[in-house]
Design a protein around this motif. Structure first.
Motif, PDB file in Angstrom:
ATOM      1  N   LEU A 245      30.012  36.172  38.475  1.00 35.95           N
ATOM      2  CA  LEU A 245      30.984  37.015  39.159  1.00 35.95           C
ATOM      3  C   LEU A 245      32.303  37.061  38.383  1.00 35.95           C
ATOM      4  O   LEU A 245      32.924  38.125  38.252  1.00 35.95           O
ATOM      5  CB  LEU A 245      31.222  36.499  40.578  1.00 35.95           C
ATOM      6  CG  LEU A 245      32.186  37.323  41.437  1.00 35.95           C
ATOM      7  CD1 LEU A 245      31.689  38.753  41.587  1.00 35.95           C
ATOM      8  CD2 LEU A 245      32.363  36.666  42.805  1.00 35.95           C
ATOM      9  N   ALA A 248      31.861  39.396  35.536  1.00 39.27           N
ATOM     10  CA  ALA A 248      31.926  40.788  36.000  1.00 39.27           C
ATOM     11  C   ALA A 248      33.363  41.201  36.291  1.00 39.27           C
ATOM     12  O   ALA A 248      33.783  42.331  35.989  1.00 39.27           O
ATOM     13  CB  ALA A 248      31.056  40.963  37.246  1.00 39.27           C
ATOM     14  N   PHE A 249      34.138  40.286  36.880  1.00 34.24           N
ATOM     15  CA  PHE A 249      35.549  40.544  37.163  1.00 34.24           C
ATOM     16  C   PHE A 249      36.298  40.881  35.883  1.00 34.24           C
ATOM     17  O   PHE A 249      37.071  41.844  35.823  1.00 34.24           O
ATOM     18  CB  PHE A 249      36.160  39.306  37.831  1.00 34.24           C
ATOM     19  CG  PHE A 249      37.663  39.327  37.953  1.00 34.24           C
ATOM     20  CD1 PHE A 249      38.277  39.888  39.062  1.00 34.24           C
ATOM     21  CD2 PHE A 249      38.465  38.775  36.958  1.00 34.24           C
ATOM     22  CE1 PHE A 249      39.659  39.910  39.174  1.00 34.24           C
ATOM     23  CE2 PHE A 249      39.850  38.788  37.067  1.00 34.24           C
ATOM     24  CZ  PHE A 249      40.452  39.359  38.184  1.00 34.24           C
ATOM     25  N   ARG A 252      35.378  44.248  34.426  1.00 27.36           N
ATOM     26  CA  ARG A 252      36.076  45.316  35.140  1.00 27.36           C
ATOM     27  C   ARG A 252      37.523  45.404  34.670  1.00 27.36           C
ATOM     28  O   ARG A 252      38.052  46.503  34.469  1.00 27.36           O
ATOM     29  CB  ARG A 252      36.028  45.037  36.654  1.00 27.36           C
ATOM     30  CG  ARG A 252      36.827  46.004  37.512  1.00 27.36           C
ATOM     31  CD  ARG A 252      36.306  47.431  37.406  1.00 27.36           C
ATOM     32  NE  ARG A 252      34.942  47.500  37.903  1.00 27.36           N
ATOM     33  CZ  ARG A 252      34.063  48.445  37.534  1.00 27.36           C
ATOM     34  NH1 ARG A 252      34.433  49.371  36.659  1.00 27.36           N
ATOM     35  NH2 ARG A 252      32.838  48.450  38.022  1.00 27.36           N
ATOM     36  N   ILE A 331      28.094  44.808  34.542  1.00 25.43           N
ATOM     37  CA  ILE A 331      28.780  44.412  35.775  1.00 25.43           C
ATOM     38  C   ILE A 331      27.803  44.439  36.947  1.00 25.43           C
ATOM     39  O   ILE A 331      27.755  43.495  37.753  1.00 25.43           O
ATOM     40  CB  ILE A 331      29.988  45.336  36.050  1.00 25.43           C
ATOM     41  CG1 ILE A 331      31.107  45.067  35.037  1.00 25.43           C
ATOM     42  CG2 ILE A 331      30.517  45.130  37.472  1.00 25.43           C
ATOM     43  CD1 ILE A 331      32.245  46.063  35.096  1.00 25.43           C
ATOM     44  N   LEU A 335      26.659  41.191  39.076  1.00 21.57           N
ATOM     45  CA  LEU A 335      26.921  41.150  40.512  1.00 21.57           C
ATOM     46  C   LEU A 335      25.639  40.849  41.284  1.00 21.57           C
ATOM     47  O   LEU A 335      25.642  40.047  42.224  1.00 21.57           O
ATOM     48  CB  LEU A 335      27.539  42.473  40.969  1.00 21.57           C
ATOM     49  CG  LEU A 335      27.958  42.550  42.435  1.00 21.57           C
ATOM     50  CD1 LEU A 335      28.961  41.450  42.787  1.00 21.57           C
ATOM     51  CD2 LEU A 335      28.537  43.926  42.751  1.00 21.57           C
ATOM     52  N   GLU A 361      32.653  41.692  46.020  1.00 19.70           N
ATOM     53  CA  GLU A 361      32.744  43.140  45.869  1.00 19.70           C
ATOM     54  C   GLU A 361      34.170  43.558  45.503  1.00 19.70           C
ATOM     55  O   GLU A 361      34.383  44.434  44.659  1.00 19.70           O
ATOM     56  CB  GLU A 361      32.279  43.820  47.149  1.00 19.70           C
ATOM     57  CG  GLU A 361      30.790  43.592  47.402  1.00 19.70           C
ATOM     58  CD  GLU A 361      30.302  44.223  48.696  1.00 19.70           C
ATOM     59  OE1 GLU A 361      31.151  44.618  49.517  1.00 19.70           O
ATOM     60  OE2 GLU A 361      29.078  44.316  48.859  1.00 19.70           O
ATOM     61  N   THR A 364      34.961  42.983  41.784  1.00 19.29           N
ATOM     62  CA  THR A 364      34.300  43.840  40.791  1.00 19.29           C
ATOM     63  C   THR A 364      34.631  45.310  40.973  1.00 19.29           C
ATOM     64  O   THR A 364      34.694  46.062  39.997  1.00 19.29           O
ATOM     65  CB  THR A 364      32.774  43.642  40.842  1.00 19.29           C
ATOM     66  OG1 THR A 364      32.315  43.750  42.206  1.00 19.29           O
ATOM     67  CG2 THR A 364      32.406  42.271  40.316  1.00 19.29           C
ATOM     68  N   ARG A 366      37.516  46.200  42.539  1.00 13.99           N
ATOM     69  CA  ARG A 366      38.971  46.120  42.368  1.00 13.99           C
ATOM     70  C   ARG A 366      39.674  47.174  43.215  1.00 13.99           C
ATOM     71  O   ARG A 366      40.402  48.021  42.738  1.00 13.99           O
ATOM     72  CB  ARG A 366      39.356  46.270  40.896  1.00 13.99           C
ATOM     73  CG  ARG A 366      38.644  45.322  39.992  1.00 13.99           C
ATOM     74  CD  ARG A 366      39.005  43.864  40.295  1.00 13.99           C
ATOM     75  NE  ARG A 366      40.286  43.550  39.736  1.00 13.99           N
ATOM     76  CZ  ARG A 366      40.471  43.295  38.455  1.00 13.99           C
ATOM     77  NH1 ARG A 366      39.459  43.280  37.611  1.00 13.99           N
ATOM     78  NH2 ARG A 366      41.664  43.014  37.998  1.00 13.99           N
TER      79      ARG A 366
END
Length: 368
Positions: A245, A248-249, A252, A331, A335, A361, A364, A366
């Motif tokens: 996660l 992925a953050f 993004r 991403i 997730l 959620e 990712t 944002r």
């Protein structure tokens, strides 16, 4: 899986986490302002700058993951100690951002002047002697260091038991080491790395893991869990959930750094291109472009004389490379992996699973 209709609208505000963390930071800053005021009235601008930086904006994502790591391990929702311990992560984040803005020569943060620019302006407006840019840089280094000292102080004085703090302190210290060495590797890559070689993707991945992914989600979750006395199984499960996660953050964030709306990001459009950040997005772009375009991107990325029109050209090269689509697909994959780990995690409180899902959620997509 929890239905979307039952998920909180803004997970950072569930159980008043944002408000409680802001309160803990305000209380801490009140005490530090008194201390610094006794040392010298000349420290007033420093107190104001740090208070503004800490309390004006900030998503409070790391404190939220720390708090819900605590709750998922059976921690008491009514504990005042956890909000202070979680707030310590925000002091660490503020320290990293003050230094990051200086290293990147960023003019703004959250839509207002960055700390080094603020002190450059103070020097100019006060009519002081000497080099105002050097003064601004010096102030930013020292105030960033002060925030780093304070994060340790607030964590140790959170009000939680000495036993709880001792359990979590190794993870807290490891997190700080990881983010600092990750930052060093990030600074090293533009000057020593070759974005066109085979190792560029692996190096970008290493920076992503240590500068952001672990520090943003995995370690805050584990710190909260350890403060609550979590089992090794839950601590490991938080890693399985938090690391993908966190990656992925950051992916993004990389997309926003090139294509984001300044009204949302608080930074100029394409700021990562101006700063020369060798992200995974850029590494993928290098491999998706014809050789001449890849060389141009590599040579002009972060160039001191990069004009606004050239930023647009570089952004178009990144877009044409297909890298944004590859990063978006990654991403989504990360997730899915993260949420599967959350579903299997042995959480003590089902409410924590619901909020952690919503936080995943938010991190990712944002939206906040």
């Amino acid at each position: 899986m929890t239905s979307s209709s039952s998920r909180p609208a803004n997970p950072i505000d569930v159980e008043g986490v944002r408000m409680r963390v802001n309160g803990a930071l305000g209380e801490f800053m009140d005490g530090q302002a008194v201390l610094l005021g006794k040392i010298s009235p000349q420290l007033g601008p420093a107190v104001d700058a740090l208070r503004d930086f800490l309390l004006d904006g900030g998503k409070r994502l790391r404190p939220a993951f720390c708090y819900w790591g605590w709750r998922g391990a059976g921690g008491d929702a009514a504990s005042a100690g956890i909000e202070h311990a979680a707030a310590a992560l925000e002091l660490l984040q503020a320290s990293a951002l003050v230094h990051d803005d200086l290293m990147d020569r960023s003019d703004t943060r959250r839509g207002v002047p960055s700390v080094h620019r603020r002190f450059e302006a103070l020097h100019r407006d006060s009519g002081w002697r000497g080099d105002r840019e050097q003064f601004g840089a010096s102030a930013a280094v020292l105030l960033g260091d002060l925030l780093l000292i304070w994060c340790d102080e607030l964590f140790l004085r959170s009000g939680l038991s000495a036993e709880a703090v001792l359990r979590a302190k190794p993870a807290f210290d490891l997190m700080r080491t990881e983010v600092m060495v990750g930052q060093y590797l990030d600074v090293l890559e533009p000057v020593a790395g070759d974005s066109t070689d085979e190792g560029a993707l692996e190096r970008a991945q290493t920076v992503l893991h240590y500068k952001s992914a672990k520090y943003t989600i995995e370690r805050p979750l584990q710190v909260g869990a350890l403060l609550a006395g979590a089992s090794p199984e839950l601590v490991a499960a938080y890693s399985d959930f938090g690391l993908p996660l966190g990656e992925a953050f950051q992916l993004r964030d990389d997309l926003l750094g090139v294509f984001g709306d300044p009204a949302v990001t608080g930074k100029p459009a394409g700021d990562d291109l101006r700063e020369g950040k060798r992200t995974l997005l850029v590494a993928h772009a290098m491999r998706g472009l014809p050789a001449a375009d890849a060389r141009h991107l590599d040579e002009r990325l972060g160039a001191p004389d990069l004009a606004a029109e050239e930023v647009t050209v570089l952004r178009e090269l990144v877009e044409r490379s297909g890298a944004p689509e590859r990063v978006e697909a990654r991403i989504e994959e990360l997730l899915r992996q993260s949420l599967a780990a959350l579903e299997a995690a042995p959480l003590a409180d089902p409410a924590a699973r619901t909020v952690l899902l919503a936080l995943a959620e938010a991190a990712t997509v944002r939206r906040y």
